[in-house]
Write an enzyme that holds these catalytic residues in place. Structure first.
Site, PDB file in Angstrom:
ATOM      1  N   LYS A  19       0.845  -1.207   0.000  1.00 34.05           N
ATOM      2  CA  LYS A  19       0.000   0.000   0.000  1.00 34.05           C
ATOM      3  C   LYS A  19       0.876   1.251   0.000  1.00 34.05           C
ATOM      4  O   LYS A  19       0.664   2.168  -0.765  1.00 34.05           O
ATOM      5  CB  LYS A  19      -0.939  -0.025   1.212  1.00 34.05           C
ATOM      6  CG  LYS A  19      -1.838   1.186   1.259  1.00 34.05           C
ATOM      7  CD  LYS A  19      -2.850   1.105   2.371  1.00 34.05           C
ATOM      8  CE  LYS A  19      -3.561   2.459   2.487  1.00 34.05           C
ATOM      9  NZ  LYS A  19      -4.537   2.493   3.555  1.00 34.05           N
ATOM     10  N   GLU A  64      10.486  -4.918   4.304  1.00 34.91           N
ATOM     11  CA  GLU A  64      10.489  -6.340   3.932  1.00 34.91           C
ATOM     12  C   GLU A  64      10.173  -6.503   2.447  1.00 34.91           C
ATOM     13  O   GLU A  64      10.840  -7.227   1.714  1.00 34.91           O
ATOM     14  CB  GLU A  64       9.439  -7.127   4.745  1.00 34.91           C
ATOM     15  CG  GLU A  64       9.749  -7.283   6.215  1.00 34.91           C
ATOM     16  CD  GLU A  64       9.207  -6.145   7.067  1.00 34.91           C
ATOM     17  OE1 GLU A  64       8.976  -5.038   6.521  1.00 34.91           O
ATOM     18  OE2 GLU A  64       9.029  -6.361   8.278  1.00 34.91           O
ATOM     19  N   GLY A  75      -4.919  -2.039   4.548  1.00 36.98           N
ATOM     20  CA  GLY A  75      -4.178  -3.229   4.106  1.00 36.98           C
ATOM     21  C   GLY A  75      -4.912  -4.518   4.414  1.00 36.98           C
ATOM     22  O   GLY A  75      -5.081  -5.379   3.550  1.00 36.98           O
ATOM     23  N   ARG A  76      -5.397  -4.672   5.649  1.00 40.68           N
ATOM     24  CA  ARG A  76      -6.038  -5.930   6.052  1.00 40.68           C
ATOM     25  C   ARG A  76      -7.438  -6.075   5.466  1.00 40.68           C
ATOM     26  O   ARG A  76      -8.084  -7.098   5.673  1.00 40.68           O
ATOM     27  CB  ARG A  76      -6.063  -6.041   7.574  1.00 40.68           C
ATOM     28  CG  ARG A  76      -6.662  -4.850   8.290  1.00 40.68           C
ATOM     29  CD  ARG A  76      -6.316  -4.854   9.777  1.00 40.68           C
ATOM     30  NE  ARG A  76      -6.782  -3.654  10.479  1.00 40.68           N
ATOM     31  CZ  ARG A  76      -6.117  -2.497  10.522  1.00 40.68           C
ATOM     32  NH1 ARG A  76      -4.981  -2.365   9.865  1.00 40.68           N
ATOM     33  NH2 ARG A  76      -6.588  -1.469  11.191  1.00 40.68           N
ATOM     34  N   GLU A 127      -5.062  -6.296  14.638  1.00 46.49           N
ATOM     35  CA  GLU A 127      -4.562  -4.997  14.156  1.00 46.49           C
ATOM     36  C   GLU A 127      -5.707  -3.973  14.138  1.00 46.49           C
ATOM     37  O   GLU A 127      -5.482  -2.783  14.326  1.00 46.49           O
ATOM     38  CB  GLU A 127      -3.942  -5.132  12.756  1.00 46.49           C
ATOM     39  CG  GLU A 127      -3.060  -3.955  12.378  1.00 46.49           C
ATOM     40  CD  GLU A 127      -2.152  -4.216  11.182  1.00 46.49           C
ATOM     41  OE1 GLU A 127      -1.000  -4.615  11.365  1.00 46.49           O
ATOM     42  OE2 GLU A 127      -2.619  -4.020  10.044  1.00 46.49           O
ATOM     43  N   HIS A 137      -5.154 -32.689  19.483  1.00 48.62           N
ATOM     44  CA  HIS A 137      -4.078 -33.498  20.076  1.00 48.62           C
ATOM     45  C   HIS A 137      -2.911 -32.625  20.516  1.00 48.62           C
ATOM     46  O   HIS A 137      -1.811 -33.113  20.708  1.00 48.62           O
ATOM     47  CB  HIS A 137      -3.638 -34.551  19.060  1.00 48.62           C
ATOM     48  CG  HIS A 137      -4.795 -35.401  18.618  1.00 48.62           C
ATOM     49  ND1 HIS A 137      -5.254 -36.465  19.356  1.00 48.62           N
ATOM     50  CD2 HIS A 137      -5.638 -35.279  17.565  1.00 48.62           C
ATOM     51  CE1 HIS A 137      -6.316 -36.989  18.748  1.00 48.62           C
ATOM     52  NE2 HIS A 137      -6.575 -36.277  17.664  1.00 48.62           N
ATOM     53  N   LYS A 157       8.462  -0.317  13.882  1.00 52.66           N
ATOM     54  CA  LYS A 157       9.064  -0.063  12.561  1.00 52.66           C
ATOM     55  C   LYS A 157      10.164   0.984  12.685  1.00 52.66           C
ATOM     56  O   LYS A 157      11.246   0.841  12.136  1.00 52.66           O
ATOM     57  CB  LYS A 157       8.004   0.479  11.591  1.00 52.66           C
ATOM     58  CG  LYS A 157       7.116  -0.554  10.961  1.00 52.66           C
ATOM     59  CD  LYS A 157       6.313   0.111   9.845  1.00 52.66           C
ATOM     60  CE  LYS A 157       5.147  -0.732   9.402  1.00 52.66           C
ATOM     61  NZ  LYS A 157       4.281  -0.053   8.445  1.00 52.66           N
TER      62      LYS A 157
HETATM   63  O1  F6P Z   1       3.090  -3.159   9.781  1.00 52.00           O
HETATM   64  C1  F6P Z   1       1.719  -3.258   9.611  1.00 52.00           C
HETATM   65  C2  F6P Z   1       1.294  -2.875   8.233  1.00 52.00           C
HETATM   66  O2  F6P Z   1       1.275  -1.507   8.124  1.00 52.00           O
HETATM   67  C3  F6P Z   1      -0.052  -3.490   7.903  1.00 52.00           C
HETATM   68  O3  F6P Z   1      -1.100  -2.737   8.341  1.00 52.00           O
HETATM   69  C4  F6P Z   1       0.026  -3.639   6.436  1.00 52.00           C
HETATM   70  O4  F6P Z   1      -0.930  -4.540   5.970  1.00 52.00           O
HETATM   71  C5  F6P Z   1       1.447  -4.109   6.277  1.00 52.00           C
HETATM   72  O5  F6P Z   1       2.164  -3.390   7.257  1.00 52.00           O
HETATM   73  C6  F6P Z   1       2.052  -3.900   4.934  1.00 52.00           C
HETATM   74  O6  F6P Z   1       2.084  -2.553   4.551  1.00 52.00           O
HETATM   75  P1  F6P Z   1       2.246  -2.143   3.047  1.00 52.00           P
HETATM   76  O7  F6P Z   1       1.107  -2.733   2.289  1.00 52.00           O
HETATM   77  O8  F6P Z   1       2.236  -0.652   3.032  1.00 52.00           O
HETATM   78  O9  F6P Z   1       3.554  -2.694   2.551  1.00 52.00           O
END
Ligand code: F6P
Length: 499
Positions: A185, A191, A244-245, A330, A361, A471
């Site tokens: 987003k 990452e 995002g979610r 979240e 189990h 972060k």
């Molecule tokens: O760290 C949480 C977050 O901001 C989430 O809300 C989001 O889905 C994810 O990181 C990834 O963010 P982006 O889509 O901006 O890479």
């Protein structure tokens, strides 16, 4: 004000489940609802008529109807960021203007899917979907759940910064015929950008002439993707208002459309839209997500449950618990109200879970006899996957039902080790079948249930400032000067690891 709104619910005396069943022959019908090919049974949750009435009054006092209308009409439901929540518009359930914008995004995405299928990118066999959190969990779940009979492209979802995750994700993919879907987003997530960099190197090392030409960026910050090096013709934008979610319905679902085909993606949107209509126009106890929120709040506020467990009694839904962890924790893992005041009551419980019968189990010992009372949600599918042995499926479903019964009924014994207290709450969500429509109905149900919980608690489910500090510190820890400001334990760990 909040206290007064909540007083009738807070003062409610919860009865034992066995008494509730004994008092009401119609309990199962009374506390079951059907929506979008899914049945919901809350009869084993400690709800009663009076309590539901009190929750309905609470919803009214908290302006639930107006807040729900704001969600669908593009009002500001995310006040800390001054934004609306655009996921409903992605399903055509928002304001006319927002729906149009979302449809334009889908149109562009479809054109790209069609172009790939028509060979515009040469022979394509694999898709490396790179994203994290909301930019990965939804597509991963949907493709995994619906792609069991095979997908049109070999889609791998890569999220973690761990180099091993990269190795695993590309293993077996042919760089010459793989496209990279870079999903972020913000297009700033470390990452994702690191993994896209690794993918570009992987393509280049394999002799792919124009690695950037194989990258499709999906983002709400198109200018950042272009600055990163992706050509604007291969950028699929989506709206800033889509969290995002909540984003699998937007162009973030690009890999879903490639894996399952455009008609399946459209069915996903339709299944969710049906739940949108239900949520928007049904009132009180007839409203499935709202009733689910009443049940959630009964156990968190009145029984003091700090966690809730979701077990998918279907291997195809094995990723559901991790998807729900982000959606629920979240969204509603907050301590302040939407106005920034302390909430002064429990908000989201810890969502956890796994797959049945495996979990029986492993963790069910604690659920049956531990000191923590954990409400359990069983999610199962009546219809078996085509061609699979019925005996397995029958056992799977019967096990789910037996666990719910055992949790509730318990068993007396003079021997403490062999006694089961019972009276442990559970809910059962039973899908008629697992197809795009029912799966999306289930996911939209969970989204609206999360929203309903947030409204009753008075919190904003659409921001996530809680992750920002971590972060920021993950960036700062890279800088030797900044490291000096860290605590002795952290500095010692850095030294021990030789970093
Ligand atoms: O760290 C949480 C977050 O901001 C989430 O809300 C989001 O889905 C994810 O990181 C990834 O963010 P982006 O889509 O901006 O890479």
């Amino acid at each position: 004000m909040d206290k007064a709104d909540w007083a009738p619910v807070d003062g409610h005396e919860v009865q034992r489940l066995s008494e509730l069943f004994a008092d009401d022959a119609a309990r199962v019908e009374r506390f079951s609802l059907m929506l979008g090919g899914i049945s919901f049974d809350w009869s084993k949750m400690p709800l009663d008529e009076a309590l539901v009435g009190k929750f309905e009054a609470l919803a009214e006092a908290r302006g639930f109807a107006a807040k729900r209308e704001a969600l669908f009409s593009g009002g500001v439901v995310n006040p800390s960021e001054g934004r609306s929540a655009g996921h409903v518009a992605e399903r055509g359930s928002g304001s006319a203007q927002d729906n149009e914008l979302a449809a334009a995004g889908h149109h562009r995405m479809r054109a790209l899917v069609d172009a790939i299928e028509a060979g515009a990118f040469g022979d394509v066999t694999g898709v490396l979907h790179i994203g994290i959190g909301g930019s990965a969990l939804g597509p991963d779940l949907v493709i995994d759940a619906l792609g069991h009979d095979g997908t049109r492209y070999d889609v791998r979802v890569l999220s973690n910064i761990d180099g091993q995750a990269f190795e695993d994700a590309v293993s077996g993919l042919d760089p010459a015929t793989t496209l990279v879907a870079a999903v972020s987003k913000t297009f700033t997530t470390i990452e994702t950008l690191t993994n896209v960099g690794a993918a570009l190197a992987w393509l280049a090392d394999a002799g792919v002439e124009d690695p950037f030409g194989r990258v499709i960026a999906i983002t709400a910050a198109p200018e950042a993707a272009v600055a990163f090096g992706v050509d604007s013709t291969r950028v699929l934008p989506f709206s800033q208002s889509v969290g995002g979610r909540y984003s699998l319905w937007s162009t973030v679902g690009f890999s879903i459309a490639l894996a399952l085909g455009w008609p399946a993606f459209e069915e996903l949107l339709e299944g969710a839209a049906e739940v949108d209509r239900h949520f928007r126009f049904s009132e009180g106890r007839a409203n499935v997500p709202l009733m689910a929120a009443f049940a959630d709040l009964t156990v968190s506020q009145l029984l003091g449950c700090e966690t809730r467990a979701v077990f998918a009694y279907d291997e195809r839904l094995r990723l559901l618990p991790s998807y729900l962890q982000q959606l629920e924790m979240e969204s509603n893992g907050k301590s302040v109200t939407a106005e920034g005041a302390p909430v002064n009551r429990r908000t989201a419980p810890v969502t956890w879970g796994g797959v049945g019968t495996d979990a029986q189990h492993a963790v069910f010992q604690l659920l049956h006899q531990g000191t923590a009372v954990v409400p359990v949600e069983f999610v199962a599918v009546i219809e078996n996957e085509d061609g699979q042995d019925e005996t397995h499926h029958r056992q799977l479903l019967l096990n789910a039902f037996a666990q719910g019964a055992a949790l509730m009924m318990g068993r007396d014994s003079d021997d403490g080790a062999r006694a089961y207290p019972g009276n442990r709450p559970s809910a059962t969500i039973l899908l008629d079948r697992l197809d795009p429509r029912t799966l999306s109905a289930l996911l939209a149900f969970y989204e609206h249930r999360t929203f309903a919980n947030a409204v009753l608690l008075g919190i904003n489910p659409f921001d996530q400032y809680g992750v920002e500090l971590g972060k920021e510190m993950a960036r700062a820890i890279e800088d030797p000067a900044e490291r000096e400001k860290f605590d002795p334990s952290t500095r010692a760990l850095i030294e021990r690891a030789g970093l």
